[in-house]
Each structure stands twice: as structure tokens, then as C-alpha cells.
Design a protein around this motif. Structure first.
Motif, PDB file in Angstrom:
ATOM      1  N   LEU A 144       0.840  -1.201   0.000  1.00 22.63           N
ATOM      2  CA  LEU A 144       0.000   0.000   0.000  1.00 22.63           C
ATOM      3  C   LEU A 144       0.871   1.245   0.000  1.00 22.63           C
ATOM      4  O   LEU A 144       1.785   1.373   0.813  1.00 22.63           O
ATOM      5  CB  LEU A 144      -0.904   0.002   1.240  1.00 22.63           C
ATOM      6  N   PHE A 145       0.575   2.143  -0.919  1.00 21.72           N
ATOM      7  CA  PHE A 145       1.201   3.459  -0.962  1.00 21.72           C
ATOM      8  C   PHE A 145       0.180   4.499  -0.514  1.00 21.72           C
ATOM      9  O   PHE A 145      -1.007   4.204  -0.373  1.00 21.72           O
ATOM     10  CB  PHE A 145       1.686   3.781  -2.378  1.00 21.72           C
ATOM     11  N   LEU A 146       0.637   5.723  -0.313  1.00 23.77           N
ATOM     12  CA  LEU A 146      -0.313   6.789  -0.010  1.00 23.77           C
ATOM     13  C   LEU A 146      -1.254   7.015  -1.187  1.00 23.77           C
ATOM     14  O   LEU A 146      -2.419   7.364  -1.005  1.00 23.77           O
ATOM     15  CB  LEU A 146       0.422   8.093   0.331  1.00 23.77           C
ATOM     16  N   GLU A 147      -0.723   6.828  -2.387  1.00 23.89           N
ATOM     17  CA  GLU A 147      -1.527   6.914  -3.606  1.00 23.89           C
ATOM     18  C   GLU A 147      -1.311   5.633  -4.403  1.00 23.89           C
ATOM     19  O   GLU A 147      -0.236   5.408  -4.937  1.00 23.89           O
ATOM     20  CB  GLU A 147      -1.117   8.137  -4.428  1.00 23.89           C
ATOM     21  N   GLY A 148      -2.299   4.790  -4.447  1.00 19.08           N
ATOM     22  CA  GLY A 148      -2.191   3.540  -5.180  1.00 19.08           C
ATOM     23  C   GLY A 148      -1.701   2.393  -4.315  1.00 19.08           C
ATOM     24  O   GLY A 148      -1.600   2.492  -3.089  1.00 19.08           O
ATOM     25  N   LEU A 170      -5.688  -5.892   6.319  1.00 15.42           N
ATOM     26  CA  LEU A 170      -5.274  -4.632   6.937  1.00 15.42           C
ATOM     27  C   LEU A 170      -6.438  -3.872   7.563  1.00 15.42           C
ATOM     28  O   LEU A 170      -6.242  -2.777   8.106  1.00 15.42           O
ATOM     29  CB  LEU A 170      -4.577  -3.733   5.911  1.00 15.42           C
ATOM     30  N   ALA A 171      -7.627  -4.453   7.533  1.00 12.21           N
ATOM     31  CA  ALA A 171      -8.813  -3.747   8.026  1.00 12.21           C
ATOM     32  C   ALA A 171      -8.722  -3.438   9.518  1.00 12.21           C
ATOM     33  O   ALA A 171      -9.250  -2.424   9.978  1.00 12.21           O
ATOM     34  CB  ALA A 171     -10.066  -4.574   7.740  1.00 12.21           C
ATOM     35  N   ARG A 172      -8.053  -4.285  10.272  1.00 11.73           N
ATOM     36  CA  ARG A 172      -7.984  -4.078  11.723  1.00 11.73           C
ATOM     37  C   ARG A 172      -6.927  -3.048  12.124  1.00 11.73           C
ATOM     38  O   ARG A 172      -6.831  -2.692  13.297  1.00 11.73           O
ATOM     39  CB  ARG A 172      -7.696  -5.403  12.425  1.00 11.73           C
ATOM     40  N   VAL A 173      -6.127  -2.583  11.169  1.00 12.97           N
ATOM     41  CA  VAL A 173      -5.127  -1.557  11.478  1.00 12.97           C
ATOM     42  C   VAL A 173      -5.865  -0.242  11.704  1.00 12.97           C
ATOM     43  O   VAL A 173      -6.561   0.239  10.812  1.00 12.97           O
ATOM     44  CB  VAL A 173      -4.096  -1.419  10.344  1.00 12.97           C
ATOM     45  N   PRO A 174      -5.746   0.380  12.870  1.00 12.41           N
ATOM     46  CA  PRO A 174      -6.530   1.583  13.180  1.00 12.41           C
ATOM     47  C   PRO A 174      -6.216   2.747  12.249  1.00 12.41           C
ATOM     48  O   PRO A 174      -5.116   2.856  11.699  1.00 12.41           O
ATOM     49  CB  PRO A 174      -6.110   1.911  14.622  1.00 12.41           C
ATOM     50  N   ASP A 175      -7.212   3.629  12.088  1.00  5.93           N
ATOM     51  CA  ASP A 175      -7.028   4.819  11.264  1.00  5.93           C
ATOM     52  C   ASP A 175      -5.907   5.714  11.780  1.00  5.93           C
ATOM     53  O   ASP A 175      -5.294   6.458  11.013  1.00  5.93           O
ATOM     54  CB  ASP A 175      -8.329   5.631  11.205  1.00  5.93           C
ATOM     55  N   SER A 176      -5.636   5.654  13.076  1.00  5.99           N
ATOM     56  CA  SER A 176      -4.596   6.505  13.666  1.00  5.99           C
ATOM     57  C   SER A 176      -3.183   6.018  13.354  1.00  5.99           C
ATOM     58  O   SER A 176      -2.209   6.754  13.551  1.00  5.99           O
ATOM     59  CB  SER A 176      -4.778   6.575  15.180  1.00  5.99           C
ATOM     60  N   GLY A 194      -6.103   6.456   8.257  1.00  7.31           N
ATOM     61  CA  GLY A 194      -7.408   7.060   8.037  1.00  7.31           C
ATOM     62  C   GLY A 194      -7.414   7.977   6.833  1.00  7.31           C
ATOM     63  O   GLY A 194      -8.315   7.909   5.983  1.00  7.31           O
ATOM     64  N   ASP A 195      -6.413   8.845   6.730  1.00  2.41           N
ATOM     65  CA  ASP A 195      -6.314   9.735   5.577  1.00  2.41           C
ATOM     66  C   ASP A 195      -6.120   8.940   4.289  1.00  2.41           C
ATOM     67  O   ASP A 195      -6.687   9.272   3.238  1.00  2.41           O
ATOM     68  CB  ASP A 195      -5.162  10.721   5.760  1.00  2.41           C
ATOM     69  N   THR A 196      -5.312   7.898   4.363  1.00  5.43           N
ATOM     70  CA  THR A 196      -5.061   7.076   3.181  1.00  5.43           C
ATOM     71  C   THR A 196      -6.331   6.385   2.722  1.00  5.43           C
ATOM     72  O   THR A 196      -6.635   6.347   1.524  1.00  5.43           O
ATOM     73  CB  THR A 196      -3.963   6.039   3.473  1.00  5.43           C
ATOM     74  N   ARG A 197      -7.096   5.867   3.658  1.00  4.41           N
ATOM     75  CA  ARG A 197      -8.351   5.200   3.286  1.00  4.41           C
ATOM     76  C   ARG A 197      -9.360   6.182   2.676  1.00  4.41           C
ATOM     77  O   ARG A 197     -10.155   5.801   1.823  1.00  4.41           O
ATOM     78  CB  ARG A 197      -8.948   4.514   4.512  1.00  4.41           C
ATOM     79  N   ARG A 198      -9.300   7.432   3.102  1.00  9.49           N
ATOM     80  CA  ARG A 198     -10.232   8.424   2.576  1.00  9.49           C
ATOM     81  C   ARG A 198      -9.832   8.943   1.193  1.00  9.49           C
ATOM     82  O   ARG A 198     -10.694   9.297   0.385  1.00  9.49           O
ATOM     83  CB  ARG A 198     -10.355   9.603   3.549  1.00  9.49           C
ATOM     84  N   THR A 199      -8.534   8.998   0.914  1.00  8.57           N
ATOM     85  CA  THR A 199      -8.077   9.678  -0.302  1.00  8.57           C
ATOM     86  C   THR A 199      -7.493   8.755  -1.367  1.00  8.57           C
ATOM     87  O   THR A 199      -7.417   9.143  -2.534  1.00  8.57           O
ATOM     88  CB  THR A 199      -7.016  10.732   0.049  1.00  8.57           C
ATOM     89  N   TYR A 201      -7.363   6.061  -4.112  1.00  7.74           N
ATOM     90  CA  TYR A 201      -8.371   5.521  -5.020  1.00  7.74           C
ATOM     91  C   TYR A 201      -8.512   4.005  -4.949  1.00  7.74           C
ATOM     92  O   TYR A 201      -9.524   3.453  -5.405  1.00  7.74           O
ATOM     93  CB  TYR A 201      -8.072   5.943  -6.460  1.00  7.74           C
ATOM     94  N   VAL A 202      -7.531   3.294  -4.372  1.00  6.63           N
ATOM     95  CA  VAL A 202      -7.651   1.833  -4.302  1.00  6.63           C
ATOM     96  C   VAL A 202      -8.748   1.404  -3.338  1.00  6.63           C
ATOM     97  O   VAL A 202      -9.173   0.240  -3.358  1.00  6.63           O
ATOM     98  CB  VAL A 202      -6.313   1.158  -3.909  1.00  6.63           C
ATOM     99  N   PHE A 203      -9.209   2.322  -2.485  1.00  9.59           N
ATOM    100  CA  PHE A 203     -10.283   1.986  -1.561  1.00  9.59           C
ATOM    101  C   PHE A 203     -11.659   2.376  -2.105  1.00  9.59           C
ATOM    102  O   PHE A 203     -12.663   2.252  -1.405  1.00  9.59           O
ATOM    103  CB  PHE A 203     -10.039   2.653  -0.205  1.00  9.59           C
ATOM    104  N   THR A 204     -11.717   2.823  -3.366  1.00  9.14           N
ATOM    105  CA  THR A 204     -12.993   3.189  -3.974  1.00  9.14           C
ATOM    106  C   THR A 204     -13.883   1.987  -4.259  1.00  9.14           C
ATOM    107  O   THR A 204     -15.085   2.030  -3.977  1.00  9.14           O
ATOM    108  CB  THR A 204     -12.752   3.997  -5.263  1.00  9.14           C
ATOM    109  N   PRO A 205     -13.364   0.884  -4.835  1.00 10.14           N
ATOM    110  CA  PRO A 205     -14.228  -0.275  -5.111  1.00 10.14           C
ATOM    111  C   PRO A 205     -14.838  -0.832  -3.822  1.00 10.14           C
ATOM    112  O   PRO A 205     -14.164  -0.910  -2.792  1.00 10.14           O
ATOM    113  CB  PRO A 205     -13.274  -1.286  -5.756  1.00 10.14           C
TER     114      PRO A 205
END
Length: 217
Positions: A144-148, A170-176, A194-199, A201-205
Motif C-alpha cells: 500500500l502506498f499513499l496513492e495507489g 489490513l482492516a484491523r489496522v486503526p485509522d490513527s 485514516g487519511d489514506t483510506r479516505r483519499t 483511489y484503491v479503496f474506492t471499489p
């Protein structure tokens, strides 16, 4: 030139009290890495490999020879910790011996002084890719990258396994938790999960079918 193009990160994780440290993905300049550890008053006790690609562990890539784990072991005698499914690939890519490798399963804990590093198996980019979780930080390699995320169109890659790794393993890894990727493929070198999951694009699907439509090649 290749190092500038690939913009890999090498990470050191250590315990100041005991002076122990491990290095994650020591490619390109193993002598410089060892010197950095020693200059910081620490001693190297192990190598953690996120996956077997030469830009992370050394070997032949695009007709270039990249120094890495094998050359580091000529300077210090330490074990190389890999996910079990990746061990043979690491050995063949780097040329190190079976006796240098320590095989792990997902969930294994590696103590570095008083620090515990959890190994999380995250296949997708490669069969045995793994991330390292410790003290509110996630070192993710090419998962996982910050983008992609890591490519899933290479030999041994698996797009569906990558979807499962990102959305379930990786779902159990906290947003913090702070994400530290394997390459500088973004403006910033790190960000919260948390920021990575929000921004990112790999988390869009929202389903495997949507994921495969976007990233299945």
C-alpha cells in the motif's frame, strides 16, 4: 540513477534502551545503512524483507545489479526475516543461503529489544508480501502506498489477493496508525491510515467485482 528512479524507502526500527535495530528492505547501499546504524549508537540484529523484488532486497533488475541483503550479510551476520511463501523467491533473487533465512507466518511477533513487530501477510503484489506493524506504525512495502498500491500485473501477482489484503487483512489496522510505504510515490512520505483510506483511489471499489474491473488487468 536507478535508485533515483525507484525512490525506495529503507527503514530502521530499533529500541534505544537496548541498542538493537532491524532494517527493512536494505537495497542499494548496505554499507551506508550499516554505517548509519553504528553512527546512531545502535547495532543491527536483523533484516526484514517486505518482498523479494530486487529494488527491496538486491539482485538483478532491468539489466542492473542492485546491492542488497547479500552484501549486507558480508558486513554483519544477522538473520533475514521473510514470510514463508516468499522465502524461496528471496533466496533465488539475492543468492543468500537457506541458513540465513527465518520463515514466518502472518501474526508472528519479532522482538527487537522491548519492541514487538507484528508480521502481517499481505499477498497480492507478490505471493509472500508482508507488512510490519509496531507501535502505531505500519511499514507496508509495496502492498500500500499513499496513492495507489503495488502492481498486480507482474509474475506471481494476484489482483484478488491484493483486494483481500487491503480490505480484510489490513482492516484491523486503526485509522490513527501511520503508514510508511515502500516508495515515495506521493508528495508526502507518510500519512495516517485514516487519511489514506479516505483519499487513496484503491479503496474506492466496494466489492471484489468492482476491484477486478478497475485493477484486474
Amino acid at each position: 540513477m536507478l535508485a533515483r528512479q525507484m525512490v525506495n524507502f529503507v527503514y530502521l526500527i530499533g529500541d534505544r534502551e537496548t541498542g538493537e535495530a532491524v532494517v527493512v528492505d536494505p537495497a542499494y547501499d548496505p554499507a551506508g545503512i550499516v554505517a548509519e546504524v553504528e553512527a546512531d549508537g545502535m547495532r543491527l540484529t536483523g533484516v526484514l524483507a517486505t518482498h523479494y523484488h530486487p529494488d527491496h532486497v538486491g539482485g538483478s533488475m532491468m539489466q542492473f545489479s542492485i546491492t542488497g541483503v547479500a552484501e549486507l550479510l558480508e558486513l554483519v551476520s544477522v538473520p533475514v526475516h521473510v514470510q514463508g511463501d516468499e522465502a524461496e523467491f528471496v533466496r533465488m533473487t539475492t543468492g543468500i543461503g537457506e541458513g540465513d533465512i527465518r520463515r514466518h507466518r502472518s501474526g508472528d511477533l519479532l522482538p527487537v529489544g522491548e519492541i514487538q513487530i507484528e508480521m502481517i501477510h499481505t499477498p497480492g503484489h507478490t505471493p509472500g508480501s508482508q507488512c510490519f506493524l509496531t507501535s502505531g506504525k505500519l511499514v507496508a512495502g509495496d502492498t500500500l502506498f499513499l496513492e495507489g498500491c503495488g502492481r498486480t500485473d507482474l509474475p506471481g501477482s494476484d489482483p484478488l489477493a491484493m483486494y483481500e489484503s487491503l480490505t480484510q487483512r489490513l482492516a484491523r489496522v486503526p485509522d490513527s496508525t501511520i503508514l510508511y510505504p515502500g516508495h515515495l510515490y506521493s508528495a508526502l512520505p507518510w500519512a495516517s491510515m485514516g487519511d489514506t483510506r479516505r483519499t487513496n483511489y484503491v479503496f474506492t471499489p466496494r466489492s471484489p467485482e468492482q476491484w477486478l474491473a478497475m485493477f484486474g488487468g
